[in-house]
Design a protein around this motif. Sequence first.
Motif, PDB file in Angstrom:
ATOM      1  N   GLY A 425       0.812  -1.207   0.000  1.00  0.00           N
ATOM      2  CA  GLY A 425       0.000   0.000   0.000  1.00  0.00           C
ATOM      3  C   GLY A 425       0.842   1.251   0.000  1.00  0.00           C
ATOM      4  N   GLY A 426       1.943   1.246   0.770  1.00  0.00           N
ATOM      5  CA  GLY A 426       2.825   2.407   0.806  1.00  0.00           C
ATOM      6  C   GLY A 426       3.433   2.696  -0.547  1.00  0.00           C
ATOM      7  N   ILE A 431       3.350   5.497  -5.965  1.00  0.00           N
ATOM      8  CA  ILE A 431       2.998   5.456  -7.386  1.00  0.00           C
ATOM      9  C   ILE A 431       1.973   6.536  -7.712  1.00  0.00           C
ATOM     10  CG2 ILE A 431       1.747   4.081  -9.115  1.00  0.00           C
ATOM     11  CD1 ILE A 431       3.111   1.599  -7.933  1.00  0.00           C
ATOM     12  N   LEU A 432       0.972   6.659  -6.837  1.00  0.00           N
ATOM     13  CA  LEU A 432      -0.065   7.660  -7.066  1.00  0.00           C
ATOM     14  C   LEU A 432       0.514   9.072  -7.016  1.00  0.00           C
ATOM     15  CD1 LEU A 432      -3.093   8.221  -7.460  1.00  0.00           C
ATOM     16  CD2 LEU A 432      -3.327   8.234  -4.973  1.00  0.00           C
ATOM     17  N   GLY A 433       1.332   9.341  -5.985  1.00  0.00           N
ATOM     18  CA  GLY A 433       1.919  10.675  -5.850  1.00  0.00           C
ATOM     19  C   GLY A 433       2.851  11.019  -6.995  1.00  0.00           C
ATOM     20  N   TYR A 434       3.670  10.049  -7.389  1.00  0.00           N
ATOM     21  CA  TYR A 434       4.578  10.271  -8.510  1.00  0.00           C
ATOM     22  C   TYR A 434       3.788  10.530  -9.791  1.00  0.00           C
ATOM     23  CZ  TYR A 434       7.672   9.065 -12.370  1.00  0.00           C
ATOM     24  OH  TYR A 434       8.359   9.073 -13.552  1.00  0.00           O
ATOM     25  N   ILE A 445      -3.930   1.793 -11.961  1.00  0.00           N
ATOM     26  CA  ILE A 445      -3.096   1.653 -10.764  1.00  0.00           C
ATOM     27  C   ILE A 445      -3.821   0.636  -9.887  1.00  0.00           C
ATOM     28  CG2 ILE A 445      -2.066   2.782  -8.758  1.00  0.00           C
ATOM     29  CD1 ILE A 445      -2.170   5.427 -10.285  1.00  0.00           C
ATOM     30  N   VAL A 446      -3.135  -0.459  -9.553  1.00  0.00           N
ATOM     31  CA  VAL A 446      -3.813  -1.578  -8.888  1.00  0.00           C
ATOM     32  C   VAL A 446      -3.014  -2.037  -7.673  1.00  0.00           C
ATOM     33  CG1 VAL A 446      -4.772  -3.899  -9.179  1.00  0.00           C
ATOM     34  CG2 VAL A 446      -4.659  -2.347 -11.145  1.00  0.00           C
ATOM     35  N   GLY A 447      -3.687  -2.187  -6.540  1.00  0.00           N
ATOM     36  CA  GLY A 447      -3.081  -2.806  -5.371  1.00  0.00           C
ATOM     37  C   GLY A 447      -3.421  -4.289  -5.342  1.00  0.00           C
ATOM     38  N   VAL A 448      -2.438  -5.132  -5.027  1.00  0.00           N
ATOM     39  CA  VAL A 448      -2.724  -6.574  -4.937  1.00  0.00           C
ATOM     40  C   VAL A 448      -2.613  -7.091  -3.516  1.00  0.00           C
ATOM     41  CG1 VAL A 448      -2.104  -7.062  -7.327  1.00  0.00           C
ATOM     42  CG2 VAL A 448      -0.339  -7.171  -5.572  1.00  0.00           C
ATOM     43  N   GLY A 449      -1.941  -6.356  -2.637  1.00  0.00           N
ATOM     44  CA  GLY A 449      -1.933  -6.701  -1.221  1.00  0.00           C
ATOM     45  C   GLY A 449      -1.483  -8.112  -0.926  1.00  0.00           C
ATOM     46  N   ASN A 450      -2.326  -8.852  -0.179  1.00  0.00           N
ATOM     47  CA  ASN A 450      -1.964 -10.200   0.245  1.00  0.00           C
ATOM     48  C   ASN A 450      -2.025 -11.229  -0.875  1.00  0.00           C
ATOM     49  OD1 ASN A 450      -2.018  -8.854   2.655  1.00  0.00           O
ATOM     50  ND2 ASN A 450      -3.469 -10.217   3.670  1.00  0.00           N
ATOM     51  N   LYS A 451      -2.628 -10.886  -1.987  1.00  0.00           N
ATOM     52  CA  LYS A 451      -2.740 -11.785  -3.145  1.00  0.00           C
ATOM     53  C   LYS A 451      -3.370 -13.128  -2.767  1.00  0.00           C
ATOM     54  CE  LYS A 451       1.621 -11.452  -4.520  1.00  0.00           C
ATOM     55  NZ  LYS A 451       2.853 -11.400  -5.345  1.00  0.00           N
ATOM     56  N   ALA A 452      -4.468 -13.062  -2.039  1.00  0.00           N
ATOM     57  CA  ALA A 452      -5.175 -14.297  -1.711  1.00  0.00           C
ATOM     58  C   ALA A 452      -5.615 -15.016  -2.974  1.00  0.00           C
ATOM     59  CB  ALA A 452      -6.389 -13.988  -0.828  1.00  0.00           C
ATOM     60  N   LEU A 545      11.547   2.041 -11.428  1.00  0.00           N
ATOM     61  CA  LEU A 545      10.281   1.428 -11.832  1.00  0.00           C
ATOM     62  C   LEU A 545       9.317   2.490 -12.352  1.00  0.00           C
ATOM     63  CD1 LEU A 545       8.358  -1.173 -11.740  1.00  0.00           C
ATOM     64  CD2 LEU A 545       7.495  -0.160  -9.619  1.00  0.00           C
ATOM     65  N   LEU A 546       9.202   3.580 -11.598  1.00  0.00           N
ATOM     66  CA  LEU A 546       8.274   4.636 -11.982  1.00  0.00           C
ATOM     67  C   LEU A 546       8.727   5.341 -13.259  1.00  0.00           C
ATOM     68  CD1 LEU A 546       7.641   6.086  -8.409  1.00  0.00           C
ATOM     69  CD2 LEU A 546       6.157   4.575  -9.718  1.00  0.00           C
ATOM     70  N   GLU A 547      10.023   5.581 -13.377  1.00  0.00           N
ATOM     71  CA  GLU A 547      10.519   6.248 -14.582  1.00  0.00           C
ATOM     72  C   GLU A 547      10.382   5.350 -15.816  1.00  0.00           C
ATOM     73  OE1 GLU A 547      11.025   9.202 -14.946  1.00  0.00           O
ATOM     74  OE2 GLU A 547      11.610  10.073 -13.039  1.00  0.00           O
ATOM     75  N   TYR A 548      10.687   4.059 -15.652  1.00  0.00           N
ATOM     76  CA  TYR A 548      10.521   3.151 -16.788  1.00  0.00           C
ATOM     77  C   TYR A 548       9.049   3.093 -17.201  1.00  0.00           C
ATOM     78  CZ  TYR A 548      15.225   1.281 -15.719  1.00  0.00           C
ATOM     79  OH  TYR A 548      16.563   1.121 -15.481  1.00  0.00           O
ATOM     80  N   GLY A 549       8.186   3.008 -16.201  1.00  0.00           N
ATOM     81  CA  GLY A 549       6.761   2.955 -16.506  1.00  0.00           C
ATOM     82  C   GLY A 549       6.278   4.216 -17.204  1.00  0.00           C
ATOM     83  N   ARG A 550       6.841   5.342 -16.833  1.00  0.00           N
ATOM     84  CA  ARG A 550       6.465   6.614 -17.452  1.00  0.00           C
ATOM     85  C   ARG A 550       7.081   6.774 -18.834  1.00  0.00           C
ATOM     86  NH1 ARG A 550       9.320  12.177 -15.596  1.00  0.00           N
ATOM     87  NH2 ARG A 550       8.142  13.673 -16.814  1.00  0.00           N
ATOM     88  N   ALA A 551       8.345   6.361 -18.989  1.00  0.00           N
ATOM     89  CA  ALA A 551       9.103   6.719 -20.187  1.00  0.00           C
ATOM     90  C   ALA A 551       9.047   5.685 -21.305  1.00  0.00           C
ATOM     91  CB  ALA A 551      10.566   6.968 -19.809  1.00  0.00           C
ATOM     92  N   LEU A 552       8.975   4.403 -20.988  1.00  0.00           N
ATOM     93  CA  LEU A 552       9.044   3.398 -22.048  1.00  0.00           C
ATOM     94  C   LEU A 552       7.929   3.540 -23.080  1.00  0.00           C
ATOM     95  CD1 LEU A 552      10.327   0.114 -20.363  1.00  0.00           C
ATOM     96  CD2 LEU A 552      11.576   2.034 -21.340  1.00  0.00           C
ATOM     97  N   PRO A 553       6.695   3.883 -22.672  1.00  0.00           N
ATOM     98  CA  PRO A 553       5.674   4.083 -23.708  1.00  0.00           C
ATOM     99  C   PRO A 553       5.950   5.305 -24.588  1.00  0.00           C
ATOM    100  CG  PRO A 553       4.659   3.688 -21.568  1.00  0.00           C
ATOM    101  CD  PRO A 553       6.110   3.938 -21.321  1.00  0.00           C
ATOM    102  N   VAL A 554       6.730   6.254 -24.069  1.00  0.00           N
ATOM    103  CA  VAL A 554       7.031   7.471 -24.828  1.00  0.00           C
ATOM    104  C   VAL A 554       8.083   7.202 -25.898  1.00  0.00           C
ATOM    105  CG1 VAL A 554       8.005   9.798 -24.641  1.00  0.00           C
ATOM    106  CG2 VAL A 554       6.365   8.984 -22.927  1.00  0.00           C
ATOM    107  N   LEU A 555       9.067   6.364 -25.556  1.00  0.00           N
ATOM    108  CA  LEU A 555      10.182   6.119 -26.468  1.00  0.00           C
ATOM    109  C   LEU A 555       9.770   5.190 -27.604  1.00  0.00           C
ATOM    110  CD1 LEU A 555      13.271   5.478 -24.159  1.00  0.00           C
ATOM    111  CD2 LEU A 555      12.940   7.398 -25.720  1.00  0.00           C
TER     112      LEU A 555
END
Length: 723
Positions: A425-426, A431-434, A445-452, A545-555
Amino acid sequence: MPAAPPESAHGGDTSGYDRAAVRAVLDRARAEGRTSLTAPEAKAVADAYGIPAPREALATSAEEAVEHAVELGLPVVAKIVSPDILHKTEAGGVAVGLETPQDVATAYHRILANAQAHSPGARVEGVQVQQQLGGGQEVIIGATTDPTFGKIVVFGLGGVLVEVLKDVAFRLAPVTPAEALEQVGDIKAAEVLRGVRGGEGVDTHRLADLLVRLSHLVTDFPEIAEADLNPVFATASAAVAADLRFVLDFDPPRPPKRFSREEILAATNRIFRPRSIAVIGASNETGKIGNSVIKNIVDGGFEGEIHPINPRSDEVYGLKAYKSITDVPGEVDVAVFAIPAKFVAGALEEVGRKGVAGAILIPSGFAETGEQELQDEVLAVARRHGVRLLGPNIYGYYYTPQKLSATFCTPYDVVGGTALTSQSGGIGMAILGYSRSTRTGVSAIVGVGNKADIDEDDLLTFFGQDDNTNAIAMHLEDLKDGRAFVEAAREVVPRKPVVVLKAGRTSAGARAAGSHTGALAGDDKVYDDILRQAGVVRAPGLNELLEYGRALPVLPTPRGENVVIITGAGGSGVLLSDAVVDNGMSLYEIPPDLDAAFRAFIPPFGAAGNPVDITGGEPPSTYEKTIRLGLEDERVHALILGYWHTIVTPPMVFADVVVKVVSEARAKGVDKPIVASLSGDTEVEAASARLFENGIVAYPYTTEKPVQVLGAKYRWARAAGLL
């Protein structure tokens, strides 16, 4: 040394395996209640799968041992054969370098005495007399059962080196011949195998063939929990396993439940594209999670039906409330839970009877606090009714194409192509703030938590076919079913990048004392190697992780390996060059005609070559001409720009020039990956943002980050087979 298998075996053909012979050996071990094979049994198994091993014979007397030794050819090795003694060396049950008949007879008696002293009650079948191998390079080839990925194979240098250096490479079994050959070349000491200081190299294809055969063996017979071929003596003409060790487990843990692709998509399509949502525990009381969830879904703009469920209210947030979900008219696709953990199972029974596809379990108080039984009970209810669970212990989820913010956090509405998931969650809040700070366009944006229940492979399957998603970035602490994740990733990677931040990179220590392969597999390199085998780009940290997620679709995807640096500062050029090498790329060796073309645009005291150093005092036109040349020349596949803040070319002027040149090139159908590093005063921040907004990945104050991103794009393109 015995001859290696014929060349045709190097193709990984499985038709010659004698599976019946292996089955007979394993059935006998099972019937006798054993968890390991004797040396003669191990040799029979190796023979059945074409794994070369020295000739050998079993002796039950000193005289017989001498006869076998003479027949096999001295020198020989002698080893105790006992189903009760797994570690022969520790029991004093091995003798090497026996050069005369007398040596053999003496060793026979000594081995029996040592075995009796070490394990007084051990059953002894005799002493194995084996050809002694020598020369060549010692390597280890093994297999083990990883708790995350199942059957994996390992390769590394053998002998004491494997224990000291731990220079090994892992792959998911079974491996193809190409994967095995890549694995052999993946260790740091691969150069040793090719021959150093005039030494003869080894036949790496034969080593790869052994990996293929062993990987098929452990896949065909899952009860083989571990296998060690150590050492394997490799030369330019052969690869022979001098010692064989097999550990058995006839009662392995049950694998996680698997859903078919069709089942996963049937549920996730309803979860991410619902027509109707119910909020279990919706509340009018500010500060309650149920109040935040209903407000976010409504205020976020979700256009489907929204049904508050609250037994004590007739209306919640201006919407008609129902005492139970079973009272809601029509179908409900998703139920978001905002009630205490102890009430979830009961409410889930009603959700199941309603035919809901997905239950989003926001509450905590399950396995993460030690309440595993409660979590198991909830999962059992879900399984009984065919409901898929997301969570528990999560912040919820966002899917921007549907304007869906099913979360107690704040809504998010910047639509884009990146799907971000997190186990924590943290990290989800980061991720949300970034995303909000950088205005990153996201599909989800998806939380999976305990992944039951729902985990990363389910989400990969959905986002892999989701037209609104073109890159997937995942934070995870573990994988429930690593093999399912790899299968899903292999299907997705050819079409879109998958980036993973795997937390917990430090070694958990050896899980299997005394087993070379088991101990080596106890560290994070298993994840590293197998995720790479699946084509996944691994991020070293959260920011990446955040930069790759942001930038890879752009490149845009590069069409070749030729990278060129154009810089206004020599110092930046050096750092950028280092970063190129560090990130697995190579600087293009610029040919004379292109070198001359660059020199026509730069001052005499500048430097062509690569990096192209235009110097810091140049006007915007110099940047424009050199960048245009790099874009227009078909031999250049990617550009890295190094900018230095000057009054001659201020930061925003530089940004505007680059946007202009790149836009013109794109209009002509030329779209190459281009990244930029901007050094200067705070104005470079706005200039970097301007570039990013126009599809040019740019960062202020760093030479490493833009090159890291470009390197990640290259790693994905190679894995996807696009280069």
